[in-house]
Design a protein around this motif. Structure first.
Motif, short mmCIF file in Angstrom:
data_model
loop_
_atom_site.label_atom_id
_atom_site.label_comp_id
_atom_site.label_asym_id
_atom_site.label_seq_id
_atom_site.Cartn_x
_atom_site.Cartn_y
_atom_site.Cartn_z
N ARG A 2 1.04 -0.80 0.03
CA ARG A 2 -0.26 -0.05 0.00
C ARG A 2 1.11 1.38 -0.53
O ARG A 2 1.87 1.31 0.82
CB ARG A 2 -0.47 0.05 1.13
N GLU A 27 -1.40 -1.49 -4.44
CA GLU A 27 -2.90 0.16 -3.85
C GLU A 27 -2.04 1.13 -3.86
O GLU A 27 -1.11 1.82 -3.43
CB GLU A 27 -3.01 -0.58 -2.68
N THR A 29 -2.44 5.41 -3.17
CA THR A 29 -4.03 6.35 -2.99
C THR A 29 -3.02 7.60 -3.35
O THR A 29 -1.50 8.01 -2.75
CB THR A 29 -4.06 6.04 -0.91
N ASP A 69 -6.96 1.98 -10.79
CA ASP A 69 -7.37 1.63 -9.44
C ASP A 69 -6.47 2.57 -8.30
O ASP A 69 -5.29 2.63 -7.33
CB ASP A 69 -6.63 0.28 -9.18
#
Length: 758
Positions: A2, A27, A29, A69
């Motif tokens: 992440r 992942e 963000t 994503d």
């Protein structure tokens, strides 16, 4: 794994794109402090100079993050790091504001809100403190807004970090020719609400003051985290900070003692950071400083050191070309002003340290260099860090056939756009000089108008969002969304679900944006025929709202210019006239002469036919703007022969011409049909209009469409399917909004007519 990327600027976007190119499973963000998706801050000057829409600067549409994503957190400040495996700080920089008394009365130049505030305050006189790259761009923007603008600079020459004395000596008068006064070796002592006081007592009156003297790396978060911070966040060659979990990229990062305040190093750093995150060994060894002034009329490119042990200069009264080499004969710097031929080759020579035993010969070689002569390592696009080799590889491996495709696929030319000619030249070289292919409506996904129209019809799609979800159109760069919005309305006969985010700013507020960020309002005056009551109403509105300019247009309309966005609803309410659609890709005007009403040469009722034709066509959106004219005899006083649709009264009937043009392209229209009555002329005109709506590419004018297809196939299509075309026209017309200005009573969203549109 992440990963949290902190900062939604160019650096943050570059990092997540580079990571996604290498790994689809990490992942990701992205935390953006601003309330909008990442945008091209380098192009902010266009908001001032050209009145551009802030949305046009967005780097990727919201759908791109969904498809890749990437979780995006807008309007989000990060206070601590927790919950992720790795972090990349891309916090950028703030405007440097020196401790000048009264600095709170000045503006800085760092974001869209700053541009909006500067535009709102721009009137009379303006002072820009700082004669660096951004200061000059801000000054040019203010001059473009009509301000009497002065640059106050502490040093003895403009852009002293990038230019030598010779180039700076030419730059100063070049800026002055654009309406920007330059004061050198002046120290600002105080800023007041009414102006600037300089050391020595000299005072400069100013209605607006802008400070643009540099940047200050945003390092507060790094300090709170205990990272090693000097001027910027200290990183090693892998872009890793003193905490092995944390990387830093962009204007907040300090590498080998250097903080880069330009965009090109961002992409180089982002690629190394992505490799580090993905477990690939990579090293960033530094970047050569480059600069390109984005001021129309002043061509300036420079790279590396402005001075050195050896240099050659070729100059005259308006151009300056310099190449600098070190004692070992390696190229270390170049300055090109006024004549920037071969800039890509010379910048590559500086970046690679190319040996130049004869610097003058290399300078001469560059002046003759074509795109084919560039090495693969030459950076064609500084805004996105794209090299020639990447562009050529994309053309070859993906079979790209148009410049727009290359821009959308490689991002070269998607920034300031100055490199597009080189991109087009590279494409032409790879295609052996063959003409470019027809542009795809969605270049990123290589989808044609016909293919997308088939998807819409087969699946009964009624909105751009549905179409994007079905086949991906518009999801990569978003540039084609206005075209998709038109396609949606045309196929569905205007019975579609309107989505304003897919429209240009003009269509969102129903007015034409001008170069100073204000708008022009053109009420519908059918056939150019008006009444005393309408004229009185227009005059009253212009006087009450202090409209800066009232202009009679070439299309026989009245244009009210210089109107602020927040004034639009009240002006429309008081005009109480329908929109002239002067802002849209739509039917604009039908120009007329007086015809048989007053003219002794008149053969037909030009005004009556023109008014009827305009009433029949108004409100319909089209692939590009459509202008019409009706003239009462072949003397052509209404210029019908050079309109998209022109109707001419002749002995015994009427002629209908299509595909005419009298702008940048001049073309006499082709005769589509000769008919006995004005009613038939109108029917033929409307049938052609519908054929054009259904068949032309988006942003293809009628003259380009006729030239591409030929008049005979068009005539056959129109005359053989007259009733079908007219029926589809009637369906679209029935569902068209007769007056979009009625949205003043019920805005689409709360900020539709606010200073900054969302």
């Amino acid at each position: 794994m992440r990963v949290l990327v902190v900062g939604g600027g160019i650096a943050g976007q570059a990092v997540i794109e580079a990571i996604r190119e290498r790994d689809r499973d990490i992942e990701l963000t992205l935390a953006c402090a601003e309330p909008r998706l990442p945008y091209d801050r380098v192009a902010l000057s266009t908001l001032l100079a050209n009145g551009a829409d802030v949305d046009s600067l967005t780097l990727r549409p919201a759908s791109w993050y969904e498809d890749n994503d990437v979780e995006v957190l807008l309007d989000t400040w990060v206070d601590e790091l927790d919950g992720y495996d790795r972090y990349v700080l891309c916090t950028g920089s703030d405007a440097l504001v020196p401790p000048i008394p009264g600095a709170e009365h000045a503006h800085v130049f760092r974001g869209p809100e700053d541009c909006a505030a500067i535009t709102a305050a721009a009137k009379g006189k303006a002072v820009v403190i700082g004669g660096g790259l951004l200061g000059l761009e801000a000054a040019y923007g203010l001059a473009s807004l009509g301000c009497e603008t002065t640059v106050v600079h502490l040093m003895d020459r403009l852009m002293e970090r990038q230019l030598d004395q010779g180039a700076a000596t030419l730059l100063t008068p070049a800026m002055e020719q654009l309406g920007v006064n330059v004061l050198l070796e002046r120290n600002t002592e105080e800023i007041t609400p009414g102006g600037v006081r300089l050391a020595g007592g000299e005072e400069l009156p100013a209605d607006v003051v802008v400070i643009s003297v540099g940047i200050r790396p945003q390092v507060e978060l790094a300090r709170r985290l205990g990272l090693n911070v000097e001027r910027g966040i200290v990183v090693d060659d892998a872009m890793v900070t003193s905490d092995p979990r944390v990387l830093a990229v962009g204007e907040c990062a300090q590498h080998r003692g250097v903080v880069h305040g330009i965009v090109a190093p961002i992409h180089e750093q982002a690629k190394v950071a992505a490799d580090t995150i993905c477990g690939v060994e990579a090293a960033y060894t530094g970047s050569i400083p480059t600069a390109k002034l984005k001021v129309m009329g002043v061509d300036l490119v420079c790279a590396g050191a402005p001075d050195g042990s050896r240099a050659v200069v070729v100059a005259d009264d308006s151009t300056y070309r310099k190449l600098v080499v070190d004692p070992d004969g390696r190229t270390v710097g170049t300055i090109l002003l006024g004549d920037i031929r071969g800039s890509e080759l010379l910048m590559d020579a500086v970046r690679t340290g190319r040996e130049a035993d004869d610097p003058l010969a290399l300078l001469a070689e560059a002046s003759q260099a074509t795109a084919a002569d560039l090495p693969d390592s030459a950076r064609v696009c500084n805004c996105h860090g794209v090299c020639k080799g990447e562009i050529v590889d994309a053309i070859r491996t993906r079979g790209l056939g148009s410049t727009l495709e290359v821009v959308n696929v490689t991002r070269a030319g998607a920034g300031c756009g100055s490199c597009k000619p080189v991109v087009a030249e590279l494409l032409a070289n790879e295609r052996g000089g063959a003409a470019e292919e027809a542009t795809f409506l969605c270049p990123c996904r290589r989808q044609t108008r016909e293919e997308l129209a088939a998807v819409v019809r087969e699946r009964g799609i009624e909105s751009v969002s549905e179409l994007s979800a079905a086949c991906g159109a518009g999801r990569d760069c978003g540039a084609c969304k206005p075209g998709l919005a038109y396609l949606m309305s045309e196929i569905n006969g205007n019975r579609h679900r309107e989505e304003r985010h897919a429209r240009f700013i003009n269509d969102r507020v129903h007015a034409n944006i001008q170069n100073d960020g204000t708008f022009s309002v053109v009420p519908r005056i059918r056939g150019g025929v008006t009444t005393a009551a309408e004229l009185r109403r227009i005059a009253d509105v212009a006087e009450k709202h202090e409209v800066p300019l009232i202009k009679i247009t070439g299309g026989q309309r009245i244009d009210l210019l210089g109107i602020k966005k927040e004034q639009l609803p009240a002006i429309w309410e008081e005009l109480d006239m329908p929109s002239g659609h002067a802002y849209a890709k739509a039917v604009r005007t039908v120009k007329t002469c007086v015809g048989t009403d007053f003219c002794r040469f008149g053969l037909g009722d030009a005004m009556g036919v023109g008014i009827e034709l305009e009433r029949a066509m108004e409100g319909l959106y089209t692939p590009h703007k459509v202008k019409g004219a009706v003239t009462g005899c072949p003397r052509n006083c209404a210029e019908a022969y050079v309109k998209d649709i022109g109707v001419v009264a002749v002995e015994g009937g009427w002629e209908v011409y299509v595909g005419g043009a009298a702008g940048a392209t001049v073309r006499k229209g082709d005769l589509l049909a000769t008919v006995p009555t004005s009613d038939e002329a109108i029917r033929v005109s409307l049938a052609f209009l519908q054929h054009y709506r259904e068949s032309a590419e988006y942003l293809e004018r009628t003259y380009a469409y006729i030239a591409r297809v030929g008049i005979e196939p068009v005539r056959e299509a129109v005359m053989s399917d007259m009733e079908g075309l007219l029926e589809r026209y009637r369906i679209a017309k029935a569902a068209a909004d007769p007056d979009p200005w009625r949205e003043r009573h019920n805005p689409v969203h709360p900020k539709q007519f606010a200073e900054l549109d969302s």
